[in-house]
Design a protein around this motif. Structure first.
Motif: not given
Lengths: 132, 132
Positions: A24-26, B94-99, B113-125
């Motif tokens: 979904g998100a990715m 990603v944000a719309a998907g809840g991460a 250009p880069v962004v990072f996604i919070h690890p807690k929202d992606v299986s700890g990664v």
């Protein structure tokens, strides 16, 4: 010696929930969960154009990822796997290079011979070699 | 949305020593260490046929990998990076998907250009998206 990065493995408590984030998100292509009881894991593959990510959930009493998840309950990166042409030759080269090979080759989750290298000898990263 | 796995990043106290293991015991092609002071890391690339591994060593007082190495002194897998075509659209999806996306896009270590996604929202990664 090492060839392609075959996969990155991520341990998680729940591959179905984890795979929804990738789908979904990715916006990635993910497979349905598949049980591999002889390897103690339930797996979902995130299929990327150049490699794959494996989401692993513990299955059964003696899952090889249970200890990792006890230490990392939110999940996390578990190991990386590189392809080699000849597992025996690769294991010998690793040992000759001073890194510890964890036991003789065995048949891995993809039905091919694999060995693991001790994480302390590879920058703290559990490293799998798979003969392809 | 996500495309190729651009790289797997491994944090280590010493990229020169770590790269010797990849070059010697594992027979991979590795680059010379390169300082990226504006990103707080010294980097070595392990060049694989389908992707690359980045070995990262802290550089300077405020390295973004210092906290990770304080918790994991032997080093370890730090983040993975996937390619996207449009970083703004990707961050929105990603944000719309809840991460949780960690801040607006900025220019990453590869000048893109880069962004990072919070690890807690992606299986700890810890997960990086890079516009390519």
């Amino acid at each position: 010696m090492i060839g392609r990065l075959n996969h990155v493995a991520i341990a998680t408590q729940d591959v179905a929930a984890a795979s929804e984030v990738y789908r979904g998100a990715m916006g990635a292509k993910v497979t349905e969960p598949q049980d591999l009881p002889e390897h103690g894991v339930r797996v979902v593959f995130v299929e990327l154009p150049n490699t794959k990510v494996e989401l692993l959930e513990p299955l059964g009493e003696n899952s090889p990822i249970a200890a990792f998840l006890a230490k990392n309950p939110a999940g996390g990166l578990h190991h990386v796997c590189y392809e080699v042409e000849d597992i025996e030759a690769a294991a010998a080269q690793v040992a000759a290079g001073g890194a510890r090979v964890l036991g003789p080759p065995k048949i891995g989750a993809h039905g091919k011979p694999v060995v693991f290298i001790h994480p302390k000898d590879v920058s703290g990263v559990l490293t799998e070699l798979e003969q392809v």
